[in-house]
Enzyme design. Structure first.
Site, PDB file in Angstrom:
ATOM      1  N   MET A  29     -16.242 -26.369 -23.267  1.00 44.21           N
ATOM      2  CA  MET A  29     -16.235 -26.375 -21.775  1.00 44.21           C
ATOM      3  C   MET A  29     -16.063 -28.040 -21.306  1.00 44.21           C
ATOM      4  O   MET A  29     -17.071 -28.762 -21.612  1.00 44.21           O
ATOM      5  CB  MET A  29     -17.487 -26.004 -20.827  1.00 44.21           C
ATOM      6  CG  MET A  29     -17.280 -25.853 -19.246  1.00 44.21           C
ATOM      7  SD  MET A  29     -18.653 -24.954 -18.833  1.00 44.21           S
ATOM      8  CE  MET A  29     -20.012 -25.907 -19.330  1.00 44.21           C
ATOM      9  N   SER A 104     -19.341 -25.070 -28.723  1.00 45.05           N
ATOM     10  CA  SER A 104     -19.906 -24.223 -27.364  1.00 45.05           C
ATOM     11  C   SER A 104     -19.220 -23.075 -27.207  1.00 45.05           C
ATOM     12  O   SER A 104     -18.791 -22.296 -28.255  1.00 45.05           O
ATOM     13  CB  SER A 104     -19.817 -25.390 -26.338  1.00 45.05           C
ATOM     14  OG  SER A 104     -20.598 -24.891 -25.087  1.00 45.05           O
ATOM     15  N   GLN A 105     -18.415 -23.207 -26.080  1.00 42.90           N
ATOM     16  CA  GLN A 105     -17.677 -21.828 -25.828  1.00 42.90           C
ATOM     17  C   GLN A 105     -16.369 -21.621 -26.641  1.00 42.90           C
ATOM     18  O   GLN A 105     -15.907 -20.570 -27.106  1.00 42.90           O
ATOM     19  CB  GLN A 105     -16.995 -21.767 -24.252  1.00 42.90           C
ATOM     20  CG  GLN A 105     -16.103 -22.833 -24.064  1.00 42.90           C
ATOM     21  CD  GLN A 105     -15.801 -22.740 -22.601  1.00 42.90           C
ATOM     22  OE1 GLN A 105     -16.385 -22.105 -21.623  1.00 42.90           O
ATOM     23  NE2 GLN A 105     -14.524 -23.222 -22.206  1.00 42.90           N
ATOM     24  N   ASP A 222     -31.421 -27.090 -26.639  1.00 44.89           N
ATOM     25  CA  ASP A 222     -30.614 -26.924 -25.860  1.00 44.89           C
ATOM     26  C   ASP A 222     -30.843 -26.823 -24.380  1.00 44.89           C
ATOM     27  O   ASP A 222     -31.758 -26.087 -23.908  1.00 44.89           O
ATOM     28  CB  ASP A 222     -29.857 -25.584 -26.279  1.00 44.89           C
ATOM     29  CG  ASP A 222     -28.187 -25.781 -25.651  1.00 44.89           C
ATOM     30  OD1 ASP A 222     -27.854 -26.218 -24.590  1.00 44.89           O
ATOM     31  OD2 ASP A 222     -27.442 -25.524 -26.762  1.00 44.89           O
ATOM     32  N   HIS A 278     -27.662 -29.952 -26.739  1.00 42.37           N
ATOM     33  CA  HIS A 278     -26.538 -29.274 -27.232  1.00 42.37           C
ATOM     34  C   HIS A 278     -25.545 -30.042 -27.556  1.00 42.37           C
ATOM     35  O   HIS A 278     -24.982 -31.259 -27.065  1.00 42.37           O
ATOM     36  CB  HIS A 278     -25.962 -28.444 -25.845  1.00 42.37           C
ATOM     37  CG  HIS A 278     -24.961 -27.662 -25.763  1.00 42.37           C
ATOM     38  ND1 HIS A 278     -25.154 -26.378 -26.529  1.00 42.37           N
ATOM     39  CD2 HIS A 278     -23.581 -27.577 -25.347  1.00 42.37           C
ATOM     40  CE1 HIS A 278     -23.666 -25.639 -26.375  1.00 42.37           C
ATOM     41  NE2 HIS A 278     -22.931 -26.372 -25.801  1.00 42.37           N
TER      42      HIS A 278
END
Length: 296
Positions: A29, A104-105, A222, A278
């Protein structure tokens, strides 16, 4: 099963002659396919550490980098998966298979690719900080997207399970409210589907079991993913955000809706950790932990 093993052995011999398998990357993202400070640096690191340098396809969802970035927030996740499937099918360099690395996503999006688009074949799936059981919170925004993220927070607050939000806000599509599990399973347009929580699609399990290894990276500090245990398929207990249910105690695992139990019993799931925030891993950590899965 013997037929599938034979194909994998065949591909292994092909790549031994031609070099390492191609690699597909999907950014997270607020990022893009070609940011020189993120995926651009990852591509350079891969090309430096693997000889001869493999072919790398960094997925761009849209006509340009700006669209790619914006689509990571506002393009329906299912439409993104369809778009990416077409890109992968059109890329002749991937015909014999590829390793997939999602950030991530991008991690859960590439998992959806494995489940829905088995051709060209995905070899190893590496999810770096992917939220496979979703999120319940939006604590921090990546990069310089503060204005967009504040807008997203307002939309989530307005009604994360309203159909208009589900259809047009990516982060809502993998939002799982442990206090509204029934609603989540009924209306979630993306996560509830790929996690087989609404109806069972046998092709999802069959296709997912074709990959060699599932590599899951969790960031222990995170501050962006809530809960960060989602990166290892863990999540909050129903109606209890003080308790985390790990993968092996989950319904998803017990019912083996995706084949995760089978893969785990065959030692094909690798649970990795980074003691950082993260995606804040070092080059050396990536070299030590990820590069070995990209060579064969």
């Amino acid at each position: 099963m013997l037929f599938i093993v034979g194909i994998i052995i065949c591909f292994t011999h092909i790549f031994a002659i031609l070099g390492s398998p191609p690699i597909v990357l999907w950014h997270g993202m607020g990022d893009s396919c070609c940011n020189p400070l993120s995926l651009g640096s990852i591509i350079k690191l891969i090309e430096k550490e693997i000889t001869p340098a493999p072919y790398v396809h960094s997925l761009r969802i849209g006509a340009n980098v700006e669209e790619d970035t914006t689509n990571g927030f506002f393009m329906n996740a299912n439409h993104q998966i369809d778009y990416a499937c077409k890109l992968l099918n059109a890329d002749k360099n991937l015909t014999n298979g590829y390793h997939a690395v999602g950030f991530s996503q991008g991690g859960q999006f590439l998992r959806a690719i494995a489940q829905r688009c088995p051709n060209p074949p995905m070899l190893n799936l590496i999810s770096i900080g992917g939220q496979h059981q979703g999120v319940f919170g939006f604590p921090r925004c990546p990069g310089d997207n503060v204005t967009i993220c504040n807008y997203i927070r307002e939309l989530l607050r307005f009604g994360v399970y309203e159909s208009v939000i589900q259809d047009h806000l990516v982060q809502a599509e993998y939002w799982q409210d442990p206090h509204q599990e029934a609603t989540y399973r009924r209306v979630s347009v993306f996560l509830a589907d790929i996690n087989q929580e609404r109806t069972f699609n046998p092709d999802y399990k069959t296709n997912f079991l074709k990959i060699r290894n599932l590599v899951l990276v969790k960031f222990l500090r995170d501050t962006m993913v809530d809960p960060h245990e989602s990166e290892h398929f863990g999540f909050y207990a129903e109606n209890n955000t003080a308790k985390i249910v790990p993968l092996r105690e989950s319904t998803l695992y017990a019912n083996d809706l995706l084949g995760l139990k089978i893969m785990d019993q065959q030692s094909r799931i690798k649970f990795l950790e980074s003691d950082t925030d993260h995606l804040r891993f070092t080059d050396q950590w990536f070299i030590d932990n990820i590069i070995p899965f990209l060579k064969d």
